[in-house]
Design a protein around this motif. Structure first.
Motif, PDB file in Angstrom:
ATOM      1  N   GLU A   1       0.287  24.225  -0.962  1.00 39.60           N
ATOM      2  CA  GLU A   1       0.227  22.761  -0.929  1.00 39.60           C
ATOM      3  C   GLU A   1       1.515  22.209  -0.333  1.00 39.60           C
ATOM      4  O   GLU A   1       2.588  22.777  -0.560  1.00 39.60           O
ATOM      5  N   ASN A   2       1.408  21.083   0.360  1.00 45.70           N
ATOM      6  CA  ASN A   2       2.619  20.375   0.769  1.00 45.70           C
ATOM      7  C   ASN A   2       3.330  19.845  -0.468  1.00 45.70           C
ATOM      8  O   ASN A   2       2.691  19.540  -1.471  1.00 45.70           O
ATOM      9  N   LEU A   3       4.642  19.721  -0.366  1.00 47.26           N
ATOM     10  CA  LEU A   3       5.411  19.140  -1.455  1.00 47.26           C
ATOM     11  C   LEU A   3       5.883  17.762  -1.009  1.00 47.26           C
ATOM     12  O   LEU A   3       6.596  17.645  -0.012  1.00 47.26           O
ATOM     13  N   GLU A   4       5.427  16.719  -1.702  1.00 47.23           N
ATOM     14  CA  GLU A   4       5.805  15.349  -1.345  1.00 47.23           C
ATOM     15  C   GLU A   4       6.737  14.779  -2.406  1.00 47.23           C
ATOM     16  O   GLU A   4       6.383  14.745  -3.585  1.00 47.23           O
ATOM     17  N   VAL A   5       7.899  14.350  -1.957  1.00 44.05           N
ATOM     18  CA  VAL A   5       8.945  13.932  -2.886  1.00 44.05           C
ATOM     19  C   VAL A   5       9.502  12.574  -2.470  1.00 44.05           C
ATOM     20  O   VAL A   5       9.821  12.368  -1.302  1.00 44.05           O
TER      21      VAL A   5
ATOM     22  N   GLU B   1       0.855  -1.191   0.000  1.00 41.30           N
ATOM     23  CA  GLU B   1       0.000   0.000   0.000  1.00 41.30           C
ATOM     24  C   GLU B   1       0.892   1.242   0.000  1.00 41.30           C
ATOM     25  O   GLU B   1       2.119   1.120   0.135  1.00 41.30           O
ATOM     26  N   ARG B   2       0.288   2.408  -0.110  1.00 37.81           N
ATOM     27  CA  ARG B   2       1.058   3.638  -0.160  1.00 37.81           C
ATOM     28  C   ARG B   2       2.090   3.676   0.965  1.00 37.81           C
ATOM     29  O   ARG B   2       1.747   3.440   2.124  1.00 37.81           O
ATOM     30  N   GLY B   3       3.329   3.974   0.626  1.00 38.08           N
ATOM     31  CA  GLY B   3       4.375   4.075   1.635  1.00 38.08           C
ATOM     32  C   GLY B   3       5.301   2.882   1.680  1.00 38.08           C
ATOM     33  O   GLY B   3       6.373   2.955   2.268  1.00 38.08           O
TER      34      GLY B   3
ATOM     35  N   LEU C   1       7.865   2.368   4.664  1.00 42.50           N
ATOM     36  CA  LEU C   1       8.671   3.564   4.946  1.00 42.50           C
ATOM     37  C   LEU C   1       7.924   4.576   5.801  1.00 42.50           C
ATOM     38  O   LEU C   1       8.481   5.165   6.729  1.00 42.50           O
ATOM     39  N   LEU C   2       6.648   4.781   5.513  1.00 43.28           N
ATOM     40  CA  LEU C   2       5.917   5.849   6.203  1.00 43.28           C
ATOM     41  C   LEU C   2       5.410   5.431   7.590  1.00 43.28           C
ATOM     42  O   LEU C   2       4.836   6.241   8.310  1.00 43.28           O
ATOM     43  N   ARG C   3       5.630   4.167   7.965  1.00 46.63           N
ATOM     44  CA  ARG C   3       5.265   3.750   9.313  1.00 46.63           C
ATOM     45  C   ARG C   3       6.459   3.794  10.266  1.00 46.63           C
ATOM     46  O   ARG C   3       6.358   3.384  11.409  1.00 46.63           O
TER      47      ARG C   3
ATOM     48  N   ALA D   1      14.193   7.715   0.404  1.00 51.74           N
ATOM     49  CA  ALA D   1      13.735   8.707   1.377  1.00 51.74           C
ATOM     50  C   ALA D   1      12.455   9.353   0.868  1.00 51.74           C
ATOM     51  O   ALA D   1      12.266   9.507  -0.344  1.00 51.74           O
ATOM     52  N   PHE D   2      11.592   9.690   1.809  1.00 55.85           N
ATOM     53  CA  PHE D   2      10.360  10.382   1.456  1.00 55.85           C
ATOM     54  C   PHE D   2      10.332  11.695   2.231  1.00 55.85           C
ATOM     55  O   PHE D   2      10.417  11.695   3.456  1.00 55.85           O
ATOM     56  N   ALA D   3      10.228  12.813   1.526  1.00 53.85           N
ATOM     57  CA  ALA D   3      10.167  14.116   2.190  1.00 53.85           C
ATOM     58  C   ALA D   3       8.781  14.701   2.000  1.00 53.85           C
ATOM     59  O   ALA D   3       8.234  14.681   0.893  1.00 53.85           O
ATOM     60  N   ASN D   4       8.216  15.181   3.096  1.00 52.87           N
ATOM     61  CA  ASN D   4       6.904  15.829   3.054  1.00 52.87           C
ATOM     62  C   ASN D   4       7.134  17.246   3.595  1.00 52.87           C
ATOM     63  O   ASN D   4       7.220  17.439   4.797  1.00 52.87           O
ATOM     64  N   ILE D   5       7.272  18.202   2.689  1.00 56.33           N
ATOM     65  CA  ILE D   5       7.592  19.568   3.111  1.00 56.33           C
ATOM     66  C   ILE D   5       6.288  20.350   3.227  1.00 56.33           C
ATOM     67  O   ILE D   5       5.508  20.439   2.274  1.00 56.33           O
TER      68      ILE D   5
HETATM   69  C1  LIG Z   1       2.259  15.086   4.540  1.00 56.85           C
HETATM   70  O1  LIG Z   1       1.976  15.882   5.642  1.00 56.85           O
HETATM   71  C2  LIG Z   1       0.623  16.292   5.767  1.00 56.85           C
HETATM   72  C3  LIG Z   1       0.509  17.123   7.021  1.00 56.85           C
HETATM   73  O2  LIG Z   1       1.377  18.208   6.984  1.00 56.85           O
HETATM   74  C4  LIG Z   1      -0.294  15.076   5.837  1.00 56.85           C
HETATM   75  O3  LIG Z   1      -1.630  15.480   5.846  1.00 56.85           O
HETATM   76  C5  LIG Z   1      -0.030  14.174   4.645  1.00 56.85           C
HETATM   77  O4  LIG Z   1      -0.789  12.990   4.767  1.00 56.85           O
HETATM   78  C6  LIG Z   1       1.439  13.818   4.582  1.00 56.85           C
HETATM   79  N1  LIG Z   1       1.667  12.998   3.416  1.00 56.85           N
HETATM   80  C7  LIG Z   1       2.057  11.745   3.512  1.00 56.85           C
HETATM   81  C8  LIG Z   1       2.214  11.012   2.239  1.00 56.85           C
HETATM   82  O5  LIG Z   1       2.300  11.195   4.555  1.00 56.85           O
END
Ligand SMILES: *[C@@H]1O[C@H](CO)[C@@H](O)[C@H](O)[C@H]1NC(C)=O
Length: 560
Positions: A487-491, A239-241, A358-360, A391-395
């Motif tokens: 918007e957040n920038l997800e990379v 799943e995502r992540g 990764l995201l957990r 790496a995953f960056a959520n700016i």
């Molecule tokens: C990125 O951060 C925002 C909160 O700032 C969150 O809502 C979003 O789900 C995050 N994205 C991911 C892919 O985790």
């Protein structure tokens, strides 16, 4: 009639001989080609003497035509558009009457260069055609772009740099151009490719294997991946992540088990044999995707499978729907597995080939302005052989990460969501004529016979980023990424050569410049250490900061 037919077949023969000759002797002289061509005519047993004579005549005619063409093209083909372009730009600068005119002049130079290159390419294509082989020019031979900056060149890639590798009713696969096709500067990551895979809800991807190792990141959706070995099958829900490695040669298949969302995978591909090139191999299949079994002779297959031609035909010709196909709800349910998907705690029995979420994980960096998740071979040993980290960056919107550089890794970043921009300092590219303008003394030096060296200059590479943009950051190059205001920038980032890599921040609490001795600071900056410290100590955050538009400026001015 008979004569005409004879002549046609002789001409065909000559052409096929020439294709062979040209392929093997492209460097040799015409007269040698002619000699060999005639020799081949003489060796053809099926020709009678008259036909043999025709064949030799056709050889002569062809070579003569070829010489004519070359003489005609010679003067042009000597043109070196690159050289002419540099001279043209030089003239612009010498005659400069204001910045504006200089720019116009330079863009005219550029236009002329593009036209000349197009002309040369056209001639080359014609040449390929005349010997009846409109050969697909290999990517390596394509001209590399001039290493000048502008629109993030050559480090930023957008829509025009992707091509569609597979398009089906139920999904598509897009591949980013080979890095070295863009610029020689990417020699170090020449063997890596980037691919984006998309499949509609409730679909099945026909089993196939690749001549490449693949690291994938699930950017959206839910799926199940199955890997097939000689002694077992392993199935994992993703799943995502999730990050997952699919080793070269392992037959894999996949479902999108979502009801509404597309399944989107971003893949880093590392071909195992052919540098920067890879292919998929479908066994199960038929006409589309074409099965590799169909390449074999029928009697071989009959012997191998110990079965009749009819039953073989029936199984290897039915599939015409393509590589990504619709599946029923029951089929999807049957192909969904919970087993083996509990990595890192489960999955031990499965030799750890399962995905990594990764995201957990705990983010490596995190505050109000963004978060960074990272996985390397210490956490996920599948990545060790490839020497890659992910790496995953959520700016956060309006924020940025610290300017920093990677010590050893080259970073390939793919923007998944949001907008923003990127800036990087680069010593390898220059704006038109930039270097020459700065160093008037070089003429004097070279007259004295000294080697021409100029002090290093860092060009600003900058570019807007949006969904689907890819940017590459070589090791040691300081860079920064900023999210847009709304918007957040997800990379997602693949870091090549990850072993022993360090991220060295140039601002914020862990800023490496804070660790420089007082005297060294004063000597390096030629000012007082207090003044230097005031600058390098005032950012109280780590790694992620407020972006340029959100900073309150203590001295009361603002930057637009
Ligand atoms: C990125 O951060 C925002 C909160 O700032 C969150 O809502 C979003 O789900 C995050 N994205 C991911 C892919 O985790």
């Amino acid at each position: 009639m008979g004569l005409l037919k004879g002549k046609v077949s002789v001409i065909l023969l000559v052409f096929s001989l020439l294709v062979v000759l040209c392929a093997s002797l492209s460097v040799s002289k015409e007269d040698q080609q002619l000699r060999l061509c005639k020799e081949h005519c003489r060796q053809q047993r099926q020709l009678d003497s008259r036909q043999r004579h025709q064949c030799e005549t056709a050889c002569e005619e062809y070579i003569r035509e070829k010489e004519r063409r070359e003489q005609r093209d010679e003067p042009q083909s000597r043109h070196d558009p690159g050289k002419e372009y540099r001279e043209c730009r030089q003239r612009c600068q010498e005659e400069k009457e204001g910045k504006r005119q200089e720019q116009v002049c330079e863009s005219e130079c550029e236009q002329r260069k593009i036209e000349q290159e197009r002309e040369i390419r056209r001639r080359r294509d014609e040449d390929d055609e005349i010997v009846g082989r409109k050969k697909e020019r290999s990517e390596d031979e394509e001209e590399e772009e001039e290493e000048s900056s502008g629109k993030g060149r050559p480090y930023v890639f957008d829509d025009q740099h992707w091509s569609t590798k597979l398009k089906a009713e139920e999904g598509r696969v897009r591949v980013l151009q080979k890095f070295t096709k863009r610029s020689k500067l990417f020699k170090g990551i020449e063997n890596f490719r980037v691919l984006i895979f998309e499949a509609n809800p409730q679909t099945f991807v026909v089993p196939n294997h690749w001549d490449a190792d693949v690291v994938l990141f699930v950017a959206q959706g839910k799926g199940t991946v199955s890997l097939v070995y000689t002694d077992r099958r392993e199935s994992f829900n993703i799943e995502r992540g999730h990050v997952m490695v699919i080793p070269a040669g392992v037959t894999a298949y996949l479902i999108n088990r979502g009801n509404n969302d597309k399944l989107i995978l971003v893949k880093l591909i590392n071909p195992v044999s052919n540098i920067g090139k890879f292919e998929s191999f479908f066994g199960p299949g038929g006409d589309n995707p074409e099965s590799y079994f169909n390449a074999f002779s029928s009697d071989i297959l009959q012997a191998a499978f110990k079965t009749s031609e009819d039953s073989l035909k029936r199984i290897f010709s039915q599939q015409r729907e393509g590589a990504i196909i619709k599946a029923s709800e029951e089929q999807i349910r049957a192909l969904t597995h919970e087993k083996g998907s509990h990595w890192p705690f489960g999955g031990k029995g499965s030799r750890g080939s399962g995905p990594f979420h990764l995201l957990r994980q705990n983010p490596r960096e995190s505050n109000d302005f963004g978060s960074l998740f990272e996985v390397d071979s210490n956490d996920y040993r599948q990545l060790r052989d490839l020497n890659v980290a992910v790496a995953f960056a959520n700016i956060t919107q309006g924020s940025m990460h610290t300017p920093y550089y990677n010590s050893r890794a080259t970073k390939i970043a793919v923007v998944l969501n949001g907008k923003g921009y990127f800036e990087m300092a680069c010593p390898h590219v220059s704006k038109s004529g930039h270097k020459q303008q700065h160093h008037h003394h070089h003429n004097e030096k070279s007259r004295r016979g000294e080697e021409e060296t100029s002090p290093v200059h860092y060009e600003k590479i900058n570019s807007e980023l949006r969904e689907g943009s890819v940017f590459v950051v070589p090791p040691a190059h300081p860079f920064v990424t900023v999210a847009s205001e709304d918007e957040n920038l997800e990379v997602i980032c693949f870091e090549i050569n990850a072993e022993n890599n360090h991220k060295f921040p140039l601002a914020g609490q862990r800023n490496i410049l804070k660790n420089i001795e007082k005297e060294a600071k004063e000597l390096a900056f030629a000012t007082s250490a207090e003044e230097v410290d005031e600058v390098f100590r005032s950012q109280e955050e780590e790694f992620f900061f407020k972006g340029p538009r959100q900073q309150e400026h203590r001295r009361g001015y603002s930057i637009i």
